[in-house]
Scaffold this motif. Structure first.
Motif, PDB file in Angstrom:
ATOM      1  N   TYR B 162       0.823  -1.217   0.000  1.00 30.53           N
ATOM      2  CA  TYR B 162       0.000   0.000   0.000  1.00 30.53           C
ATOM      3  C   TYR B 162       0.853   1.262   0.000  1.00 30.53           C
ATOM      4  N   THR B 163       2.027   1.193   0.609  1.00 27.59           N
ATOM      5  CA  THR B 163       2.887   2.381   0.577  1.00 27.59           C
ATOM      6  C   THR B 163       3.356   2.656  -0.855  1.00 27.59           C
ATOM      7  N   GLY B 164       3.637   1.574  -1.599  1.00 31.54           N
ATOM      8  CA  GLY B 164       3.988   1.754  -3.006  1.00 31.54           C
ATOM      9  C   GLY B 164       2.805   2.268  -3.801  1.00 31.54           C
ATOM     10  N   TYR B 165       1.626   1.777  -3.414  1.00 35.31           N
ATOM     11  CA  TYR B 165       0.384   2.200  -4.056  1.00 35.31           C
ATOM     12  C   TYR B 165       0.153   3.705  -3.876  1.00 35.31           C
ATOM     13  N   ILE B 166       0.488   4.198  -2.669  1.00 37.78           N
ATOM     14  CA  ILE B 166       0.323   5.638  -2.390  1.00 37.78           C
ATOM     15  C   ILE B 166       1.048   6.451  -3.459  1.00 37.78           C
ATOM     16  N   LEU B 167       2.283   6.034  -3.770  1.00 33.41           N
ATOM     17  CA  LEU B 167       3.045   6.756  -4.785  1.00 33.41           C
ATOM     18  C   LEU B 167       2.521   6.440  -6.185  1.00 33.41           C
ATOM     19  N   GLY B 168       2.295   5.159  -6.455  1.00 35.38           N
ATOM     20  CA  GLY B 168       1.876   4.754  -7.798  1.00 35.38           C
ATOM     21  C   GLY B 168       0.607   5.444  -8.261  1.00 35.38           C
ATOM     22  N   ALA B 169      -0.269   5.768  -7.294  1.00 35.72           N
ATOM     23  CA  ALA B 169      -1.547   6.384  -7.648  1.00 35.72           C
ATOM     24  C   ALA B 169      -1.425   7.876  -7.951  1.00 35.72           C
ATOM     25  N   VAL B 170      -0.242   8.442  -7.721  1.00 34.41           N
ATOM     26  CA  VAL B 170      -0.073   9.875  -7.994  1.00 34.41           C
ATOM     27  C   VAL B 170       0.257  10.065  -9.484  1.00 34.41           C
ATOM     28  N   HIS B 171      -0.787  10.281 -10.279  1.00 33.64           N
ATOM     29  CA  HIS B 171      -0.614  10.429 -11.727  1.00 33.64           C
ATOM     30  C   HIS B 171       0.197  11.663 -12.075  1.00 33.64           C
ATOM     31  N   ALA B 172       0.171  12.644 -11.186  1.00 31.62           N
ATOM     32  CA  ALA B 172       0.791  13.926 -11.506  1.00 31.62           C
ATOM     33  C   ALA B 172       2.316  13.861 -11.495  1.00 31.62           C
TER      34      ALA B 172
END
Lengths: 267, 376
Positions: B162-172
């Motif tokens: 989930y910590t990787g997901y936090i970053l991965g979800a930042v499209h910007a």
């Protein structure tokens, strides 16, 4: 001694502990109403709900922008925007190469997107969209994690050093709710900024949208911005970051110190 | 003509970025915790006997790392006193805000490890009080341990994923935005967790046990395991970067700029020195026979993953969204989210390791594997 007694007392303990825990849970945020979303919205506070049936936004006619920064300063004084922070500003670009060059200005502000990426990532529900499309931050709920700041593709959010939470343009919602125009619109000397309700076909913004070809910044990010531009140059529409800025070079020449936590990288 | 030459930015503002030095440190702690848990599960769940001696130690390490990790997060908040808001508000964003998933994961996972550790060490706590346990009770405990471990594996993967997901979800942010990010985080976590075990195991075996000797065979095993984890890590990084450069999108230009400008820090230090070198050490049996080389490889890989977390979090944020070129980050020396606060967090981690290792009879359990019955 009754055999059942220890069990009863254990049950009694569990009961009282549960009651205590429940009371603590309810008492903790006693200042605000209990809510799984956002207490202000649950309360039906007008500032949180906005004007139902409307859809506010802006059309910026770049042919009329002269880069005077009147909007920047009007916004700063109207909204008491802290030192070195900006809710809106007008960057200056040079297009083309010598001798065929011209200057371009690009007034920028929060795009009050129809699909705002800042809202969907907020873990506390502090940032949300009002019914009239204005995206706002509840500065009593925001815990300052900065997720929305990184999620915004337009870099239009910052930490307010006074409130210590995320902050951004509100389209001057406090003025709009009283029938006034946003400060930047009212102060625009060239009349480049036009504010209004996109749901009203007779509003100035609706007429401009239907009369001119318009475009938005970073359309590929899929956030559906509600700040439209007339005569936006293709070179700056995507806000490319592949180049060194002239002010970087100026910083290098001036030997400017990097005392800030984040600064432009010098070469 | 170069398209880039057509546009110069004359003036704009320099934006601040929200995530500082605390965040790479947080990712390092949670990642290493997940890895330590998985290594302990090699023995507890998958029944790999060769990892039995360090299973308990590794489980305790996983617990401590995860208790210390959220302190980094709290320190990075601008309003840490409002942590309660995280639990009460914003649940409508649960499906779309990976950060929100932390409410459940960061509570469930350490609790589960604690319960598993208590079950595992129950016979040692009881034994010291002179309580004799039946074989049935022992088997029941073992069974419970297996179940808890089995639940723990997906939970450990989720906590770091989930910590990787936090970053991965930042499209910007082009450097963050890849669906591979959670897997990339997990792969590098296995590297840092194994590296940390290689560093800590000899210290604890040598100085804090009765048998006072380092299990060199275990060190070799860990070094080899580390090398395989590095192989997986490098393969996923290869996918990540090659996928991004195939198409001429925004990400390609951002990554080219980023890796070009930070060639030395990113490619040479992180990839070559901190991953490639430990991988070679682990795969060379001549080198793994030497304690010093194994330890050196472990230290390099643990540091390398920290640098990777730094390069990802700070490097990703250094890429301008509305400003040209890159930004530079200079962490504050003291105060919130500063160099001193990260060092304090490390001190807290070390203190917690000391406390937990004092409270739990890990050394008695470990001695079972190293000391013959007659010698005790």
């Amino acid at each position: 001694m009754d055999e059942k007694e220890p069990q009863q007392s254990r049950r009694g303990f569990v009961k009282s502990a549960t009651a205590l825990l429940g009371a603590a849970v309810l008492a903790a945020p006693s200042a605000k109403a209990m809510s799984l979303t956002n207490p202000g919205r649950e309360r039906g506070d007008e500032r949180y709900i906005g004007q139902e049936g409307k859809r506010f936004g802006m059309v910026i006619d770049l042919r009329k922008c002269v880069g005077c920064q009147a909007c920047t300063s009007a916004c700063k004084s109207e909204n008491k925007v802290p030192h070195e922070k900006f809710r809106t500003y007008v960057p200056e670009y040079e297009l083309g190469s010598y001798p065929n060059v011209h200057k371009a200005f690009l007034p920028q502000l929060c795009n009050h997107c129809a699909e705002p990426s800042c809202v969907s990532v907020c873990p506390t529900g502090a940032t949300f969209v009002r019914k009239d499309g204005i995206v706002v931050v509840d500065n009593e709920i925001c815990w300052g994690c900065g997720y929305c700041i990184n999620a915004c593709p337009y870099d239009k959010r910052y930490f307010n050093p006074i409130t210590n939470v995320a902050d951004k343009c509100t389209l001057c919602a406090h003025r709009v709710d009283h029938g006034l125009l946003p400060a930047c619109v009212e102060s625009c000397v060239g009349g480049a900024r036009v504010f209004g309700d996109f749901n009203d076909p007779h509003s100035a913004v609706s007429k401009l949208l239907s009369s001119f070809p318009t475009t938005v910044l970073k359309p590929a990010s899929g956030t559906k911005p509600r700040v439209f531009y007339i005569a936006l140059s293709g070179e700056i529409q995507g806000l490319p970051y592949s180049l060194k800025a002239l002010d970087d070079m100026a910083r290098k020449i001036d030997g400017m110190p990097t005392t800030r936590e984040w600064s432009t990288k010098g070469e | 003509m170069d398209f880039g030459a057509l546009l110069h930015t004359i003036s704009t503002i320099t934006p601040d970025r929200p995530w500082g030095i605390d965040i790479p440190n947080y990712f390092w702690f949670t990642g290493s915790s997940a890895a330590a848990f998985i290594i302990s599960s090699f023995a507890h769940v998958f029944g790999m006997k060769e990892y039995k001696p360090i299973a308990g130690f590794s489980l305790l390490l996983a617990f401590v790392l995860l208790v210390a990790a959220p302190m980094n997060l709290i320190d990075d908040l601008r309003q840490p006193g409002r942590i309660i808001n995280f639990f009460f508000y914003g649940w409508e964003n649960f499906p779309t805000s990976p950060m929100k998933w932390g409410v459940l994961l960061l509570i469930a996972y350490p609790l589960l490890i604690l319960v598993e550790a208590l079950v595992l060490y129950r016979p040692y706590f009881w034994f010291s009080k002179g309580v004799v346990r039946s074989q049935e009770q022992v088997e029941k405990d073992h069974h419970l341990g297996v179940i808890l471990g089995a639940i723990g594996i997906p939970l450990a993967l989720s906590v770091h994923g989930y910590t990787g997901y936090i970053l991965g979800a930042v499209h910007a942010i082009p450097l963050f935005h890849t669906p591979l990010m959670p897997i990339l985080f997990l792969a590098s976590a296995m590297v840092s967790g194994t590296g940390l075990l290689i560093i800590l195991l000899p210290i604890f075996q040598k100085f804090f046990t009765d048998f006072k000797q380092v299990d060199m065979e275990m060190m070799q095993r860990l070094a080899r395991l580390l090398s395989w984890f590095i192989v997986i890590d490098l393969v996923i990084r290869f996918f990540w970067l090659t996928f991004a450069i195939t198409f001429n999108g925004e990400e390609k230009y951002a990554l080219k700029l980023f890796f070009g400008e930070n060639f030395w820090e990113v490619l040479i230090v992180d990839y070559v020195i901190c991953l490639f070198v430990p991988m070679i050490i682990g795969f060379t049996s001549y080198l793994t026979r030497s304690f010093k080389w194994v330890l050196f490889g472990g230290i390099l890989s643990a540091i390398g993953v920290w640098i990777f977390r730094w390069n990802t979090v700070i490097g990703g944020q250094s890429i301008g969204k509305t400003t040209p070129f890159l930004l530079e980050y200079h962490p504050h020396f003291s105060g919130f989210d500063s160099t001193v606060s990260v060092l304090s967090n490390w001190s807290l981690l070390i203190a917690l390791i000391a406390l937990v290792m004092v409270l739990f009879p890990w050394d008695k359990e470990m001695a079972n594997y190293y000391v013959k019955q007659g010698d005790r």
